[in-house]
Write an enzyme that holds these catalytic residues in place. Structure first.
Site, short mmCIF file in Angstrom:
data_model
loop_
_atom_site.label_atom_id
_atom_site.label_comp_id
_atom_site.label_asym_id
_atom_site.label_seq_id
_atom_site.Cartn_x
_atom_site.Cartn_y
_atom_site.Cartn_z
N GLY A 55 0.85 -1.19 0.00
CA GLY A 55 0.00 0.00 0.00
C GLY A 55 0.88 1.23 0.00
N CYS A 82 5.27 -6.14 1.49
CA CYS A 82 5.64 -4.72 1.46
C CYS A 82 4.99 -3.96 2.63
CB CYS A 82 5.30 -4.12 0.09
SG CYS A 82 6.17 -2.57 -0.19
N TYR A 83 4.04 -3.06 2.36
CA TYR A 83 3.39 -2.36 3.47
C TYR A 83 2.82 -3.36 4.47
CZ TYR A 83 0.01 0.39 6.14
OH TYR A 83 -0.69 0.97 7.17
N HIS A 169 7.91 -7.68 -3.73
CA HIS A 169 6.61 -8.05 -4.32
C HIS A 169 6.73 -9.39 -5.07
CE1 HIS A 169 4.30 -4.42 -3.51
NE2 HIS A 169 5.47 -3.81 -3.57
N GLU A 171 4.44 -11.09 -6.26
CA GLU A 171 3.36 -11.25 -7.25
C GLU A 171 3.72 -10.72 -8.64
OE1 GLU A 171 3.46 -9.26 -4.71
OE2 GLU A 171 2.48 -7.34 -5.05
N ASP A 227 -16.42 -11.93 -22.41
CA ASP A 227 -17.20 -12.10 -21.18
C ASP A 227 -18.66 -12.43 -21.46
OD1 ASP A 227 -14.80 -11.31 -20.19
OD2 ASP A 227 -15.44 -9.28 -19.67
N LYS A 369 -10.12 -12.47 -15.95
CA LYS A 369 -10.23 -12.65 -17.40
C LYS A 369 -9.65 -13.99 -17.87
CE LYS A 369 -11.43 -10.30 -21.15
NZ LYS A 369 -12.60 -9.41 -21.22
#
Ligand code: XMP
Length: 546
Positions: A55, A82-83, A169, A171, A227, A369
């Site tokens: 964040g 992180c945060y 991070h 991710e 979608d 997605k």
């Protein structure tokens, strides 16, 4: 639908969705919730683990988002990123400090010892850092298992308390072994088994839809995009002819797209549903005549779409359910109050006021997605539909700068067709090259190499954009063709790589490819005498031109 889950507690990090996506890539269901979610709610979900996101705040700011301290005592494993990592340190009695300069970008993570989080991580591994505050001293009971040159506590772990924290991070793809770190947490620490599979999602959804709809009738606005197509097929599998799909052809689709949608979903197609195609091109062209302001064009297209849909819905009469192809990023963005307001995105979100229905069904609202595409494949939807690029609701209306005319629509449709055709050809050539290299390697006995080349052939070229299209600028310029002077339009080619469509980079296409596309467009598209390549990233540009 009962499955294991990981809760991603959002502290405002830009990568909140990405964390959930990466966990789902491991076949573990992950859901993003705001940091203010009450403990009782978390208890209800019974997650196997909790991940705190990063964040923009500093834990020193009294107004910064905090976690409920009781959360650490619930017996659910926690991983802070992180945060989130700094918050854990701060709340559990460690020391967080502010560095004189921020650490940003690729950094080498140095493993200190074997541990649950560092399982199968190399001694030195590249990770992505983005922080100013850092953990100087971990709380009591935590071990430091990795550091970096500037960060004394890059990973800290308290296995007895089941609390873990990483400063970088994991991710983002720049963190080379990031997925292994997440996997260590999700499987090693939380004990997940990986029960999130699209095939079982399809079965469970069909059952649930049947239960919800019963004998009722459902109505679905079909755009031909991924979608709404997947939502329609899923619904049709569940309730067949109780579903009616209305496809509004606004005449702003890519070349042949309207017919392609009809071929798949219409009476000649493979699905047993009621399909209505409304050819409303002229109505849209009439309304757009002379309108040049982008937002006005969007509004006109959006409103006219609703009007056409409403008229069809009235003919059908009252329905019990309205089907929408909402997907998880939309839910996260609106739910957490962070939707972008740069452009007024037009989708079917505005419909409910206008149609007589009892309830909304959003069968894809918990899917990303990639997962929607996977569900599409499970349902046997043709690959060209499933892997379709994003296409904006207002269609070519916002890919023609300035006023929209049927003539300009023709130009942009043809140019775009050529662009897509040439890219597809180049991809095929690229794949063939790797297949041939694999064969050569095999012939010379290099089996491992051959295997690597074959896998390359199965992947995609690094230059293949996530989205690419032709647009028409409003510029006319002088050219010469044969012995004649021309004064014609300029086509703009746009091609971007992006992971979330919030930021994007212009793609470095092979020059020969651009040359080939340019030459074909100039020769084949009447009214166009110049082709420009858009090198702008987002920000400051946007992906679409309007
Ligand atoms: P921008 O132009 O905002 O586009 O950078 C980001 C992504 O969103 C798509 N896009 C839209 N999609 N309705 C949609 O459904 C819209 O009005 C719209 N405008 C842009 C765009 O194609 C890109 O993928």
């Amino acid at each position: 639908m009962q499955h294991e889950s990981i809760l991603v507690v959002d502290f405002g990090g830009q990568y909140n969705q990405l964390i959930a996506r990466r966990v789902r890539d491991l076949h573990v269901y992950a859901e993003v919730v705001p940091y203010s979610t009450a403990l009782e709610k978390i208890r209800e979900v019974q997650p196997k683990g909790i991940i705190f996101t990063g964040g923009p705040n500093s834990v020193f700011d009294p107004a910064s988002p905090q976690a409920d301290p009781d959360l650490y005592k619930m017996g659910i494993p926690v991983l802070g990123i992180c945060y989130g990592a700094q918050l854990i340190a701060h709340q559990l009695g460690g020391t967080v400090e502010t560095a004189p300069v921020s650490e940003y970008g690729k950094t080498i993570l140095r493993k200190q010892e074997e541990s649950p989080m560092m399982r199968e991580i190399s001694g030195e591994s590249i990770v992505w850092m983005s922080h100013t505050d850092y953990i100087a001293v971990p709380p009591e009971g935590f071990r430091i298992t990795a550091d970096t040159e500037h960060c004394p506590v890059a990973v800290m772990e308290a296995p007895e308390r089941q609390i873990y924290a990483v400063q970088f991070h994991p991710e983002v793809t720049h963190s080379v072994e990031g997925q292994q770190i997440l996997s260590n947490f999700v499987f090693g620490v939380c004990g997940c088994s990986g029960d999130w599979q699209m095939a079982s999602f399809v079965d469970a959804s069909i059952e649930k839809i049947r239960e919800t709809v019963g004998e009722g009738r459902a109505l679905c606005a079909l755009s031909g995009g991924v979608d709404s197509s997947v939502a329609a097929v899923l619904m049709s599998r569940a309730i067949g002819k109780q579903l009616t799909c209305v496809f509004v052809d606004h005449g702003l689709l890519r070349k042949n797209e309207g017919d392609e949608v009809e071929a798949v979903f219409g009476p000649e197609g493979s699905y047993d549903l009621n399909f209505i195609r409304v050819n409303a091109q002229d109505r849209f062209y009439e309304k757009l005549k002379g309108v040049t302001e982008p937002e006005e064009k969007r509004k006109i297209i959006g409103e006219e779409f609703i009007r056409v849909f409403e008229e069809e819905a009235k003919k059908i009469g009252a329905v019990d359910f309205l089907v929408q192809g909402t997907i998880y990023p939309d839910v996260i963005e609106s739910g957490l109050g962070k939707s972008a307001t740069i452009k007024s995105h037009h989708n079917v979100g505005g419909l409910p006021d206008y149609v007589d229905f009892r309830e909304i069904i959003e069968p894809l609202r918990m899917l990303f997605k990639d997962e929607v595409r996977q569900v599409g494949r499970e349902l046997g939807i043709p690959e060209y539909l499933v892997s379709r690029q994003p296409f904006p609701g207002p269609g070519l209306g916002i890919r023609i700068v300035g006023d929209v005319t049927p003539e300009k629509i023709r130009m942009v449709q043809e140019a775009d067709w050529i662009f897509r055709e040439e890219v597809a050809k180049a991809v095929a050539v690229w794949k063939q090259k790797w297949r041939e290299a694999a064969e050569d390697a095999l012939t010379s006995g290099a089996a491992l190499k051959a295997d690597r080349y074959l896998r390359r052939a199965e992947s995609r070229p690094e230059w293949l954009p996530d989205q690419y299209f032709a647009a028409l600028s409003n510029m006319r310029s002088v050219g010469v063709m044969g012995d004649f002077r021309t004064y014609d339009y300029a086509v703009v080619l746009r091609a971007v790589s992006t992971s979330d469509f919030m930021t994007a980079d212009a793609v470095q296409f092979p020059w020969e490819l651009l040359n080939q596309v340019t030459s074909r467009i100039i020769n084949e598209v009447r009214g166009v005498n110049r082709v420009l390549y858009d090198c702008t990233s987002k920000p400051p540009g946007t992906i679409e031109l309007e």
